[in-house]
Design a protein around this motif. Structure first.
Motif, PDB file in Angstrom:
ATOM      1  N   ARG A 106     -93.395 -30.362 -25.384  1.00 14.69           N
ATOM      2  CA  ARG A 106     -94.214 -29.160 -25.533  1.00 14.69           C
ATOM      3  C   ARG A 106     -93.346 -27.913 -25.512  1.00 14.69           C
ATOM      4  NH1 ARG A 106     -99.721 -28.647 -22.163  1.00 14.69           N
ATOM      5  NH2 ARG A 106    -100.101 -30.497 -23.465  1.00 14.69           N
ATOM      6  N   TYR A 107     -92.233 -27.960 -24.783  1.00 15.40           N
ATOM      7  CA  TYR A 107     -91.333 -26.809 -24.697  1.00 15.40           C
ATOM      8  C   TYR A 107     -90.103 -26.961 -25.596  1.00 15.40           C
ATOM      9  CZ  TYR A 107     -94.067 -24.919 -20.885  1.00 15.40           C
ATOM     10  OH  TYR A 107     -95.088 -24.375 -20.145  1.00 15.40           O
ATOM     11  N   GLY A 108     -90.152 -27.921 -26.529  1.00  9.64           N
ATOM     12  CA  GLY A 108     -89.109 -28.050 -27.529  1.00  9.64           C
ATOM     13  C   GLY A 108     -87.806 -28.661 -27.044  1.00  9.64           C
ATOM     14  N   ASN A 109     -87.807 -29.282 -25.877  1.00  8.11           N
ATOM     15  CA  ASN A 109     -86.581 -29.884 -25.339  1.00  8.11           C
ATOM     16  C   ASN A 109     -86.529 -31.357 -25.766  1.00  8.11           C
ATOM     17  OD1 ASN A 109     -84.299 -30.465 -23.915  1.00  8.11           O
ATOM     18  ND2 ASN A 109     -84.992 -29.570 -21.998  1.00  8.11           N
ATOM     19  N   TYR A 110     -86.266 -31.571 -27.059  1.00  8.26           N
ATOM     20  CA  TYR A 110     -86.400 -32.904 -27.634  1.00  8.26           C
ATOM     21  C   TYR A 110     -85.275 -33.851 -27.231  1.00  8.26           C
ATOM     22  CZ  TYR A 110     -89.693 -30.268 -30.472  1.00  8.26           C
ATOM     23  OH  TYR A 110     -90.735 -29.461 -30.869  1.00  8.26           O
ATOM     24  N   TYR A 111     -84.087 -33.336 -27.068  1.00  8.73           N
ATOM     25  CA  TYR A 111     -82.961 -34.213 -26.719  1.00  8.73           C
ATOM     26  C   TYR A 111     -83.085 -34.726 -25.281  1.00  8.73           C
ATOM     27  CZ  TYR A 111     -81.082 -32.391 -31.044  1.00  8.73           C
ATOM     28  OH  TYR A 111     -80.918 -32.055 -32.367  1.00  8.73           O
ATOM     29  N   GLU A 112     -83.519 -33.845 -24.383  1.00  9.97           N
ATOM     30  CA  GLU A 112     -83.775 -34.291 -23.003  1.00  9.97           C
ATOM     31  C   GLU A 112     -84.937 -35.271 -22.978  1.00  9.97           C
ATOM     32  OE1 GLU A 112     -83.252 -34.632 -18.934  1.00  9.97           O
ATOM     33  OE2 GLU A 112     -81.975 -33.543 -20.353  1.00  9.97           O
ATOM     34  N   ALA A 113     -85.925 -35.027 -23.843  1.00  9.52           N
ATOM     35  CA  ALA A 113     -87.085 -35.926 -23.913  1.00  9.52           C
ATOM     36  C   ALA A 113     -86.660 -37.323 -24.361  1.00  9.52           C
ATOM     37  CB  ALA A 113     -88.122 -35.359 -24.884  1.00  9.52           C
ATOM     38  N   GLU A 114     -85.781 -37.389 -25.359  1.00 11.64           N
ATOM     39  CA  GLU A 114     -85.312 -38.693 -25.834  1.00 11.64           C
ATOM     40  C   GLU A 114     -84.534 -39.437 -24.755  1.00 11.64           C
ATOM     41  OE1 GLU A 114     -82.673 -40.620 -29.492  1.00 11.64           O
ATOM     42  OE2 GLU A 114     -82.888 -38.449 -29.307  1.00 11.64           O
ATOM     43  N   ALA A 115     -83.634 -38.729 -24.074  1.00 12.45           N
ATOM     44  CA  ALA A 115     -82.835 -39.359 -23.011  1.00 12.45           C
ATOM     45  C   ALA A 115     -83.730 -39.876 -21.885  1.00 12.45           C
ATOM     46  CB  ALA A 115     -81.821 -38.358 -22.464  1.00 12.45           C
ATOM     47  N   THR A 116     -84.797 -39.138 -21.595  1.00  8.95           N
ATOM     48  CA  THR A 116     -85.743 -39.551 -20.540  1.00  8.95           C
ATOM     49  C   THR A 116     -86.539 -40.766 -20.963  1.00  8.95           C
ATOM     50  OG1 THR A 116     -85.916 -37.251 -19.796  1.00  8.95           O
ATOM     51  CG2 THR A 116     -87.660 -38.766 -19.099  1.00  8.95           C
ATOM     52  N   LEU A 117     -86.980 -40.754 -22.216  1.00  6.91           N
ATOM     53  CA  LEU A 117     -87.857 -41.825 -22.693  1.00  6.91           C
ATOM     54  C   LEU A 117     -87.124 -43.156 -22.808  1.00  6.91           C
ATOM     55  CD1 LEU A 117     -90.763 -42.230 -23.549  1.00  6.91           C
ATOM     56  CD2 LEU A 117     -90.120 -41.619 -25.881  1.00  6.91           C
ATOM     57  N   ILE A 118     -85.866 -43.115 -23.136  1.00  6.12           N
ATOM     58  CA  ILE A 118     -85.083 -44.350 -23.287  1.00  6.12           C
ATOM     59  C   ILE A 118     -85.054 -45.152 -21.981  1.00  6.12           C
ATOM     60  CG2 ILE A 118     -82.703 -45.185 -23.570  1.00  6.12           C
ATOM     61  CD1 ILE A 118     -82.366 -43.070 -25.764  1.00  6.12           C
ATOM     62  N   LYS A 119     -85.131 -44.445 -20.844  1.00  8.20           N
ATOM     63  CA  LYS A 119     -85.115 -45.132 -19.549  1.00  8.20           C
ATOM     64  C   LYS A 119     -86.309 -46.069 -19.385  1.00  8.20           C
ATOM     65  CE  LYS A 119     -82.928 -41.174 -17.228  1.00  8.20           C
ATOM     66  NZ  LYS A 119     -83.141 -40.138 -16.189  1.00  8.20           N
ATOM     67  N   TYR A 137     -93.685 -45.415 -27.406  1.00 10.74           N
ATOM     68  CA  TYR A 137     -93.255 -45.459 -28.804  1.00 10.74           C
ATOM     69  C   TYR A 137     -93.801 -44.262 -29.591  1.00 10.74           C
ATOM     70  CZ  TYR A 137     -91.793 -50.260 -27.821  1.00 10.74           C
ATOM     71  OH  TYR A 137     -91.179 -51.367 -27.301  1.00 10.74           O
ATOM     72  N   THR A 138     -95.031 -43.851 -29.279  1.00  6.97           N
ATOM     73  CA  THR A 138     -95.624 -42.699 -29.967  1.00  6.97           C
ATOM     74  C   THR A 138     -94.853 -41.426 -29.648  1.00  6.97           C
ATOM     75  OG1 THR A 138     -97.815 -43.725 -29.921  1.00  6.97           O
ATOM     76  CG2 THR A 138     -97.733 -41.350 -30.264  1.00  6.97           C
ATOM     77  N   PHE A 139     -94.521 -41.229 -28.375  1.00  8.53           N
ATOM     78  CA  PHE A 139     -93.749 -40.040 -27.995  1.00  8.53           C
ATOM     79  C   PHE A 139     -92.365 -40.041 -28.646  1.00  8.53           C
ATOM     80  CE2 PHE A 139     -96.550 -39.674 -24.107  1.00  8.53           C
ATOM     81  CZ  PHE A 139     -97.178 -38.510 -24.541  1.00  8.53           C
ATOM     82  N   MET A 140     -91.755 -41.225 -28.754  1.00 11.86           N
ATOM     83  CA  MET A 140     -90.464 -41.288 -29.425  1.00 11.86           C
ATOM     84  C   MET A 140     -90.608 -40.940 -30.908  1.00 11.86           C
ATOM     85  SD  MET A 140     -87.253 -41.726 -28.972  1.00 11.86           S
ATOM     86  CE  MET A 140     -86.844 -42.706 -27.527  1.00 11.86           C
TER      87      MET A 140
END
Length: 598
Positions: A106-119, A137-140
């Motif tokens: 929501r705040y455009g921090n996509y790279y941090e979001a990807e690193a978090t989701l991979i966990k 999978y949808t969020f990714m």
């Protein structure tokens, strides 16, 4: 129990029965204590944290519902950090990570979001509900869509589609896939996906959360309308989709959802050249974004309004636009800093707690290890003592038995030798004394000769079974023993005996060499009928080689030499890792050689 009785107890081998039982009892005791220690360790690790996790998650949702996303992110992060081991709390762990990713996106921090989701991915299969995998999978897919990697976005949407179970969830994912197709300008493929699910309006319902049904219907129509609009030649179909989507969204009283609807009409009237309605819908979209406090959408809708309004108003809108962009940049930086601080503080707090727990666990583990080491030490000592006692009594008994057997064999051999060599001479000598007149010179000489023969044979038997000197007198005694077999009819030649450094040869090897020579000459005397014997010794590369040659009848004509004498010789040589070679088929004398390391 007296000392005497105790000795008899061990002597009767009862210890062989008691030792296995005793060791089994000790091993069982050790295994029991080790199992208890392991169980305590497992119980320590498997501490139930469900209540603590639920409480932390409740705080996170409370902040999220009140739009305090930085605090919500902080507590969602603390929730996932509490989920140790992760496999036991897979639902909480994956759910918290999904919520964190939604806030970060929501705040455009996509790279941090990807690193978090991979966990979350390694634990999706351990969750109790497929929604966690579908959401992850949808969020990714969203993450790759926002970063313009459409192929990967499609890949993860399709993974989510495979996991989805309900018609509602599958329809929502198909709508998202169609939205990616629109970004790829694959409008016909998007239409082919959306038209079937747009027709079955009453079959697509969220049975778990019914309030989600209307927003999904509105989203499907919105995406289908945009696909018609971009594809072209579908003016009426596009308008119908936008109109129905708007009517459904108005029932929700949600300004955030209305942004898209008014934006769609702005696009529609821009394409079909209706400036007035284009401006009206641009204004509505802008004010909805403003009321929803959606900064990104507010700036985008304001840009559309600048394009749709007249020149004078556009200048006013432009000044606001510049301020909004600057404000958004600053706020996003602050938000990222707040999120970074929240995550850092949460991790720091977690690491400190883990460090304390680790120190405590290490101390407990050290105590358990020390106990286990003590138990192992006690068992080792008892086992070593038991083995020592076992070996002591076993070897003592075995030594006594071997000693008795050796004495018996030696006595039997001496007895047979005495019987074979002296009994006949003694009988004739006694008969001579009883029957003949010893006053006669002839009989007296015969008696003396018989007694000397008996003495000589007895002396030889004594030497054969006497101790062998291995000191500096060894070579003298060896030569003396060999010379005892020399007669008027038998000549013996010795070569190399004085060149050997006898002090460098081990005692047992000297004894073996002595006995082997004794066996060879004894066999020669009994069976060979030789008149000449030659023995040669030489040393090369720490290997002593002995060669025996005589001119007797050979082994071919007298197999007794091989059967009786050489068997003992061969056995003796093998005991000192030596080798022996002899001619079994010779009819012109007997040849033998043997070697052994010195």
């Amino acid at each position: 129990m007296t000392k005497k009785n105790l000795f008899h107890f061990f002597k009767k081998n009862y210890i062989f029965l008691c030792l296995p039982i005793f060791i089994t009892v000790l091993a069982f005791s050790f295994f029991t204590q080790f199992s208890e220690a392991k169980e305590r360790q497992i119980q320590h690790v498997k501490k139930d944290r469900s209540a603590e996790i639920k409480q932390m998650q409740k705080k996170a949702y409370a902040f999220w519902d009140s739009d305090k996303n930085d605090s919500a992110l902080f507590y969602f992060n603390k929730t996932q950090l509490l989920c140790e081991p992760k496999a036991d709390y897979a639902d909480y762990y994956c759910g918290s990570l999904n919520n964190m990713v939604e806030i970060l996106q929501r705040y455009g921090n996509y790279y941090e979001a990807e690193a978090t989701l991979i966990k979350a991915f390694p634990y999706l299969e351990k969750t109790t509900n497929t929604k966690y995998a579908v959401n992850a999978y949808t969020f990714m897919a969203y993450n790759y869509l926002y970063t313009y990697d459409y192929e990967k976005a499609l890949y993860y949407h399709k993974k989510a589609l495979k996991k989805a179970v309900s018609t509602f969830r599958k329809s929502r994912i198909l709508s998202e896939i169609a939205f990616v197709y629109m970004h790829q300008e694959r409008y016909q493929e998007a239409i082919n996906l959306l038209e079937p699910i747009a027709r079955v309006r009453y079959k697509i319902a969220d049975k778990i959360t019914p309030s989600n049904t209307t927003p999904l219907r509105a989203a499907i129509l919105y995406n289908l309308g945009l696909s018609y609009l971009y594809h072209g030649n579908h003016k009426e179909e596009a308008f119908k989709c936008f109109d129905e989507s708007l009517k459904l969204t108005l029932t929700l009283n949600d300004d955030y959802e209305l942004i898209g609807n008014y934006h769609a009409f702005y696009k529609y009237y821009k394409k079909y050249n209706n400036p007035e309605l284009k401006k009206i819908n641009a204004e509505k979209a802008y004010y909805c974004a403003k009321r929803a406090k959606a900064a990104s959408y507010e700036i985008n809708m304001l840009a559309q309004l600048i394009e749709a309004d007249n020149a004078e108003n556009s200048r006013k809108h432009w000044k606001v636009y510049i301020k909004k962009v600057d404000s958004l940049i600053v706020s996003r930086k602050k938000a990222k800093n707040q999120f970074a601080d929240a995550i850092y503080n949460s991790k720091k707090d977690r690491e400190e707690n883990l460090e304390l727990k680790t120190q405590k666990a290490e101390k407990e583990l050290q105590i358990e290890r020390q106990k286990n080491r003590n138990i192992i030490l006690y068992i080792s000592i008892v086992f070593a003592l038991s083995a020592f006692l076992f070996l002591f009594f076993h070897l003592s008994k075995k030594g006594k038995k071997e000693k008795k057997d050796a004495i018996y064999i030696s006595e039997a051999r001496i007895s047979r030798k005495l019987d074979a060599e002296l009994a006949n001479d003694l009988y004739h000598t006694i008969a001579l004394v009883q029957k003949e007149d010893l006053e006669l010179s002839q009989n007296k000489n015969q008696l003396l000769n018989n007694l000397e023969e008996i003495y000589s044979k007895a002396r030889n038997i004594s030497k054969e079974n006497s101790l062998i000197t291995t000191d500096e007198n060894y070579i003298s005694e060896l030569k003396e023993m060999i010379s005892g077999y020399k007669t008027q009819k038998v000549n013996i030649l010795l070569q190399g005996f004085d060149t050997v450094r006898w002090n460098q040869i081990e005692k047992n090897k000297k004894i073996i060499l002595y006995r082997v020579m004794q066996e060879l000459f004894l066999n020669m005397k009994k069976h060979s009928e030789a008149s000449l014997v030659s023995v040669t010794l030489k040393i090369s590369n720490n290997i002593l080689t002995a060669s025996y040659v005589d001119n007797g009848i050979g082994t071919k004509n007298n197999p007794l030499i091989l059967k009786n004498g050489l068997q003992n010789v061969e056995n003796r040589i093998k005991t000192i890792k030596g080798t022996i070679t002899f001619d079994k088929n010779s009819d012109k004398g007997f040849k033998l050689s043997f070697t052994f390391p010195i």
